[in-house]
Every structure is written in structure tokens, then in C-alpha cells.
Design an enzyme around this catalytic site. Structure first.
Site, PDB file in Angstrom:
ATOM      1  N   TYR A 133       0.832  -1.207   0.000  1.00 44.22           N
ATOM      2  CA  TYR A 133       0.000   0.000   0.000  1.00 44.22           C
ATOM      3  C   TYR A 133       0.861   1.248   0.000  1.00 44.22           C
ATOM      4  O   TYR A 133       2.084   1.181   0.162  1.00 44.22           O
ATOM      5  CB  TYR A 133      -0.944  -0.001   1.210  1.00 44.22           C
ATOM      6  CG  TYR A 133      -0.274   0.309   2.537  1.00 44.22           C
ATOM      7  CD1 TYR A 133       0.565  -0.615   3.164  1.00 44.22           C
ATOM      8  CD2 TYR A 133      -0.468   1.539   3.153  1.00 44.22           C
ATOM      9  CE1 TYR A 133       1.171  -0.314   4.368  1.00 44.22           C
ATOM     10  CE2 TYR A 133       0.142   1.845   4.366  1.00 44.22           C
ATOM     11  CZ  TYR A 133       0.954   0.916   4.974  1.00 44.22           C
ATOM     12  OH  TYR A 133       1.571   1.210   6.165  1.00 44.22           O
ATOM     13  N   LYS A 171       6.390  -1.822   1.834  1.00 46.73           N
ATOM     14  CA  LYS A 171       5.222  -1.249   2.530  1.00 46.73           C
ATOM     15  C   LYS A 171       4.074  -2.241   2.404  1.00 46.73           C
ATOM     16  O   LYS A 171       3.153  -2.085   1.592  1.00 46.73           O
ATOM     17  CB  LYS A 171       4.887   0.126   1.933  1.00 46.73           C
ATOM     18  CG  LYS A 171       4.107   1.021   2.864  1.00 46.73           C
ATOM     19  CD  LYS A 171       4.200   2.468   2.426  1.00 46.73           C
ATOM     20  CE  LYS A 171       3.219   3.370   3.143  1.00 46.73           C
ATOM     21  NZ  LYS A 171       3.337   3.410   4.598  1.00 46.73           N
ATOM     22  N   GLU A 202      13.285   2.711  13.337  1.00 44.15           N
ATOM     23  CA  GLU A 202      12.291   3.741  13.001  1.00 44.15           C
ATOM     24  C   GLU A 202      11.205   3.700  14.053  1.00 44.15           C
ATOM     25  O   GLU A 202      11.389   3.108  15.113  1.00 44.15           O
ATOM     26  CB  GLU A 202      11.733   3.491  11.592  1.00 44.15           C
ATOM     27  CG  GLU A 202      11.089   2.131  11.418  1.00 44.15           C
ATOM     28  CD  GLU A 202      10.501   1.913  10.018  1.00 44.15           C
ATOM     29  OE1 GLU A 202      10.170   2.888   9.335  1.00 44.15           O
ATOM     30  OE2 GLU A 202      10.343   0.728   9.641  1.00 44.15           O
ATOM     31  N   LEU A 227      11.267   1.475   6.660  1.00 41.56           N
ATOM     32  CA  LEU A 227      10.573   1.960   5.474  1.00 41.56           C
ATOM     33  C   LEU A 227      11.271   3.227   4.986  1.00 41.56           C
ATOM     34  O   LEU A 227      11.535   4.126   5.784  1.00 41.56           O
ATOM     35  CB  LEU A 227       9.116   2.274   5.809  1.00 41.56           C
ATOM     36  CG  LEU A 227       8.313   2.570   4.550  1.00 41.56           C
ATOM     37  CD1 LEU A 227       7.866   1.276   3.897  1.00 41.56           C
ATOM     38  CD2 LEU A 227       7.135   3.462   4.823  1.00 41.56           C
TER      39      LEU A 227
END
Ligand code: PMP
Length: 284
Positions: A32, A146, A178, A202
Site C-alpha cells: 500500500y 510497505k 524507526e 521503510l
């Protein structure tokens, strides 16, 4: 009720249906994007579509559309929605098939786009900063994809919700990766630092914008690994993501970050980000 796009049709959200055999539902087998739209103009659309291609390549799913087709779909959804500022959610799954881990022989990907309202953090939140907690990063080793299979991120995010905080910062083997849904920057000795892109995080579109602004603004910065001790001793910690933009973390695991208020480097970067956003939108 917003208009959404599902497999070739624009229709009201409440009428959109997918099969229970969709591999997105059964296996989380899909990817996505969330594309920001300000005043109905997509922001960094090319970069989001490039990352979509990277994610599709990562799960060995052919891109069902050309870039021009994606641009058209995003623009049509953006034009129809009731909000001028939107996050357009875009999902591609490997589509329906018999429940078998192996890819189906015939792939009919499911393509879904829906607009969601996008509100930048309230000025009071930008001024106060937010609290965060830390947790062990126990996700898989393809965090650069993702993927819609977000169970680990969901569980990690909930830890900060349970603590009344905005984000969970993730440490893998003692190194910062992250946040559960954001990238992380620190400021230490006046230097902005953030971990390098790898399969462990990501590649954020906002992360790239912030690094570009640091470069353009002559703000000292370094892309390098950040250990747990350095994270805890940082003068400033920032989160970056499409909805959060740049947001200061002022409390980490119950202890103040720096003097417990958003720092001077954050204030400069936040202003630079707002100026950049306004300039891009003016340029159209
Ligand atoms: N990391 C993770 C795990 C995320 O879910 C997000 C939000 N998509 C980000 C980083 C930030 O990415 P972006 O700046 O492109 O929104």
C-alpha cells in the site's frame, strides 16, 4: 460517503466489496501507499509511486498500472473527495484465489484507492511535542516493503497508545530503526542524524524531504546508525511521516528529551518543511 476506486470502478465507499478469498484478507499479501494531497494537489506523487513499485517488486507482484494511469486514478479520487487536504490510501493485493500459500496460477490483483482526511498536527502539539516509548523491533526483515501485513506494527503502536503516547520507537539489537509508523531523527551536539535506509526500515518520503531540507539549509546532518544510548542522550528527537510531517518527541519512556521542549533545530526544520510544502503547492 467518499467515492473510492475498486478494480476499474468508482463507487461509494459503503458499496465497495472484495472477496473473502482475497489474499490481502487471508494472508496480508499486498502492499500500500498513503499519498498526501494538499489543496487537491498530490505531494511527491512520483516518489510514492516509485516506492509502490519497490514494494510490488519486493512481493513479486506485477504493477497493474502505468505511472500515468496511477496519476490519473489519484487525481480523480482527489478531485471527488469532500476534503481539500487528503491522504489517498492506495492498496494492491495479489487478489482472490484458493486458500493456498503458493501464488495462484492466474493473478487478478485487487486495486483499491480511497481518500481519507489529512490534518497536520495541531499547532499546540507542534509547540508541546509528544511522548514516545521504546520497544524491541520484532518485525520481519523486509521492512522496506510497505506491506499491508502490519500486525507487528499494530502491536508495537498499541504499546504507545497504552502508555498515552504518540509513537513507539523501535530498537533492533540495540540500534534505532524507526517508529511503528514513522521515521526517526535525532539531534546530538547540533548535528541532525538518522539511520540509513536498509531492509530494516521503510524509506519514508518525508525522511527524504527532511534530509533534502537539511542539505539545502546548510544544517549539519549525518545518515548513520544510532545506538540506544545515543537515542536516550539525544538533545532532540523527531518523528517524520506523511501525517505527522515533522513532530518533536519531548518525552521518551517517561524521561524528558533535552529540556523537555521541542528544540531549536526542530523549530527550524519544522518551519522549513512548512515553507517547502507551501512552495510546492504554489508551483502546482
Ligand atoms: N515508517 C513506517 C513503518 C511507516 O508506516 C511510515 C508511514 N508510511 C513511515 C516510516 C513514514 O513514511 P512517509 O514519510 O512516506 O509517510
Amino acid at each position: 460517503m467518499p467515492t473510492v476506486y475498486l478494480n476499474g470502478t468508482f463507487l461509494p465507499l459503503e458499496e465497495a466489496r472484495v472477496s473473502v478469498l482475497d489474499r490481502g484478507f487471508l494472508f496480508g499479501d499486498g502492499v500500500y501507499e498513503v499519498i498526501p494531497v494538499y489543496s487537491r494537489r498530490p505531494f511527491r506523487l512520483h516518489e510514492h509511486l516509485k516506492r509502490l513499485q519497490h514494494s510490488l517488486d519486493g512481493i513479486r507482484l506485477a504493477n497493474p498500472h502505468t505511472e500515468a494511469q496511477w496519476v490519473d486514478l489519484v487525481q480523480r479520487i482527489a478531485a471527488e473527495a469532500q476534503w481539500a487536504d487528503q491522504g489517498i490510501y492506495l492498496q494492491v493485493t495479489r487478489g482472490p484465489g484458493p486458500r493456498d500459500h503458493a501464488f495462484p496460477a492466474e493473478i487478478e490483483p485487487t486495486v483499491f484507492l480511497m481518500p481519507m482526511p489529512l490534518t497536520p498536527p495541531a499547532p499546540a502539539l507542534v509547540a508541546s511535542g509528544v511522548c514516545a516509548v521504546t520497544a524491541t523491533d520484532d518485525r520481519w526483515l523486509h521492512c522496506d516493503i510497505k506491506a499491508v501485513s502490519l500486525l507487528a506494527n499494530v502491536l508495537l503502536r498499541q504499546r504507545s497508545v497504552d502508555a498515552g503516547c504518540a509513537e513507539t520507537l523501535l530498537l533492533r539489537d540495540g540500534w534505532l530503526t524507526e517508529g511503528s509508523s514513522s521515521n526517526v531523527f535525532i539531534v546530538s551536539g547540533g548535528v541532525i542524524a538518522t539511520p540509513p535506509k536498509s531492509h530494516l526500515m521503510l524509506p519514508g518520503v518525508t525522511y527524504d524531504v527532511v534530509l533534502e531540507l537539511a542539505r539545502q539549509g546548510g544544517m549539519p546532518h549525518a545518515v548513520r546508525e544510532i545506538g540506544e544510548a545515543e537515542l536516550r542522550a539525544a538533545d532532540e528527537i523527531w518523528l517524520t511521516s506523511t501525517p505527522k510531517e515533522v513532530l518533536a518527541v519531548t518525552t521518551l519512556d517517561g524521561r524528558p528529551v533535552g529540556d523537555g521542549r521541542p528544540g531549536p533545530v526542530f523549530r527550524r526544520m519544522h518551519a522549513a518543511y512548512q515553507d517547502y510544502k507551501a512552495a510546492v503547492m504554489r508551483a502546482g
